[in-house]
Write a protein that holds these residues in place. Structure first.
Motif, short mmCIF file in Angstrom:
data_model
loop_
_atom_site.label_atom_id
_atom_site.label_comp_id
_atom_site.label_asym_id
_atom_site.label_seq_id
_atom_site.Cartn_x
_atom_site.Cartn_y
_atom_site.Cartn_z
N GLY A 1 0.76 -1.07 -0.48
CA GLY A 1 -0.02 0.45 -0.26
C GLY A 1 0.96 1.39 -0.04
N ASP A 2 0.72 2.13 1.07
CA ASP A 2 1.56 3.51 1.32
C ASP A 2 2.92 2.76 1.07
N ASN A 3 3.68 1.95 1.66
CA ASN A 3 5.24 1.46 1.99
C ASN A 3 5.19 0.76 0.57
N SER A 4 4.49 1.02 -0.73
CA SER A 4 4.84 0.10 -1.50
C SER A 4 6.46 -0.23 -2.02
N GLU A 5 6.65 -1.72 -1.78
CA GLU A 5 7.81 -1.58 -2.46
C GLU A 5 7.74 -2.94 -3.16
N PHE A 6 8.71 -3.49 -4.40
CA PHE A 6 8.42 -4.17 -5.02
C PHE A 6 8.55 -5.44 -4.78
N GLY A 7 7.56 -6.66 -5.04
CA GLY A 7 8.16 -8.11 -5.02
C GLY A 7 8.04 -8.86 -6.00
N PHE A 8 7.76 -10.39 -5.44
CA PHE A 8 7.24 -10.98 -6.66
C PHE A 8 7.47 -12.84 -5.75
N PHE A 9 6.64 -13.83 -6.56
CA PHE A 9 6.09 -14.75 -5.83
C PHE A 9 5.90 -15.74 -7.01
N GLY A 10 6.39 -17.08 -6.76
CA GLY A 10 5.46 -18.13 -7.33
C GLY A 10 5.10 -19.50 -6.81
N GLY A 11 4.71 -20.31 -7.19
CA GLY A 11 4.29 -21.47 -7.29
C GLY A 11 2.55 -22.09 -7.66
N ILE A 12 1.91 -23.17 -7.39
CA ILE A 12 1.70 -23.05 -7.58
C ILE A 12 -0.41 -23.45 -7.63
N LEU A 13 -0.58 -24.06 -8.73
CA LEU A 13 -2.07 -23.65 -8.28
C LEU A 13 -2.82 -25.29 -9.54
N TYR A 14 -3.63 -25.53 -8.33
CA TYR A 14 -4.64 -26.69 -8.37
C TYR A 14 -5.78 -26.25 -8.61
N ARG A 15 -6.47 -27.01 -9.63
CA ARG A 15 -8.54 -25.97 -10.14
C ARG A 15 -9.31 -27.17 -10.30
N LYS A 16 -10.20 -27.36 -9.82
CA LYS A 16 -11.00 -28.47 -9.89
C LYS A 16 -12.50 -28.11 -10.31
N LEU A 17 -13.21 -28.30 -10.97
CA LEU A 17 -15.22 -28.21 -11.71
C LEU A 17 -15.47 -28.70 -10.50
N ILE A 18 -16.37 -27.80 -9.55
CA ILE A 18 -16.91 -28.12 -8.99
C ILE A 18 -18.63 -28.34 -8.84
N SER A 19 -18.49 -27.24 -9.62
CA SER A 19 -19.77 -27.68 -10.77
C SER A 19 -20.32 -26.90 -12.19
N GLU A 20 -21.54 -26.86 -12.44
CA GLU A 20 -21.33 -26.32 -14.00
C GLU A 20 -20.53 -25.52 -14.13
N LYS A 21 -20.07 -24.29 -13.41
CA LYS A 21 -19.04 -22.79 -13.70
C LYS A 21 -18.47 -22.75 -13.19
N ILE A 22 -18.21 -23.29 -11.37
CA ILE A 22 -17.08 -22.80 -10.83
C ILE A 22 -16.15 -24.21 -10.21
N PHE A 23 -15.47 -23.40 -10.40
CA PHE A 23 -13.94 -24.07 -10.25
C PHE A 23 -13.53 -23.32 -8.08
N LEU A 24 -13.12 -24.81 -7.92
CA LEU A 24 -12.23 -24.21 -6.76
C LEU A 24 -11.00 -24.63 -7.02
N TYR A 25 -10.14 -23.87 -6.08
CA TYR A 25 -8.35 -23.97 -6.05
C TYR A 25 -7.61 -23.80 -4.84
N GLY A 26 -6.82 -24.32 -4.78
CA GLY A 26 -5.64 -24.35 -3.98
C GLY A 26 -4.12 -23.98 -4.27
N MET A 27 -3.59 -23.21 -3.90
CA MET A 27 -2.92 -21.93 -4.07
C MET A 27 -1.64 -21.74 -3.04
N PRO A 28 -0.38 -23.05 -2.98
CA PRO A 28 0.40 -22.73 -1.87
C PRO A 28 1.82 -21.42 -3.15
#
Length: 183
Positions: free
Chosen positions: A130-157
């Motif tokens: 926010g106010d003290n904006s610092e640059f950063g970056f991230f990396g990880g994985i995301l696994y998603r699964k369809l749980i209804s007709e149009k909604i995906f649930l995902y886990g993301m470390p």
């Protein structure tokens, strides 16, 4: 004979186009979503001593993604991360909680993509704090699964690295939903 050959070539092209059309993956698709998670602070800034402790905590945010091609998805994220500081000053305990805003560019690279489930490599960067904006970056994985007709649930470390005076590292464990928007 020429007519039969031409007809066979056109039929093969139509079948090939149909087969390739089914495997376009996320190209041209859009998703909006949100997540809720917990951040575990690592490194020097996050201390846990008798008189003072500083910890990362609850994180949440909203996302938007667009499929560039069959493997690459780009988007943005507006996230919020809470931090808690506790002081023990001669037997008097005080605590303070702050929430910082993160504005991030995000990319997803499809490692394994099917319409019902997918595994992505998640990466990106942006402004943390926010106010003290610092640059950063991230990396990880995301696994998603369809749980209804149009909604995906995902886990993301994900591991976030923020380039402040003292480098801040946060392991974020999140769950969320993605909803397709548009056509």
């Amino acid at each position: 004979m020429k007519y039969v050959t031409t007809t066979l070539i056109v039929a093969c092209l139509l079948l090939a186009t149909s087969a390739f059309g089914q495997g376009l993956g996320p190209k041209g698709q859009m998703w909006a979503g949100g997540y809720l998670g917990y951040g575990i602070g690592m490194g020097d800034p996050f201390v846990d001593e008798d008189a003072f402790s500083f910890k990362a905590g609850l994180g949440y945010g909203g996302t938007f993604h667009y499929g560039l091609n069959e493997k690459m998805i780009i988007g943005g994220e507006l996230g919020f991360q809470s931090y808690k500081a506790e002081f023990d000053f001669f037997g008097t305990k005080e605590s303070s909680t702050t929430t910082e805003t993160n504005i991030l560019f995000s990319g997803l690279y499809a490692l394994n993509y099917e319409d019902e489930k997918a595994l992505f490599l998640s990466f990106g960067g942006g402004l943390y704090g926010g106010d003290n904006s610092e640059f950063g970056f991230f990396g990880g994985i995301l696994y998603r699964k369809l749980i209804s007709e149009k909604i995906f649930l995902y886990g993301m470390p994900r591991l976030h690295v923020i380039m402040a005076d003292e480098t801040i590292k946060i392991l974020q464990l999140s769950v969320g939903v993605q909803i397709p928007i548009g056509g």
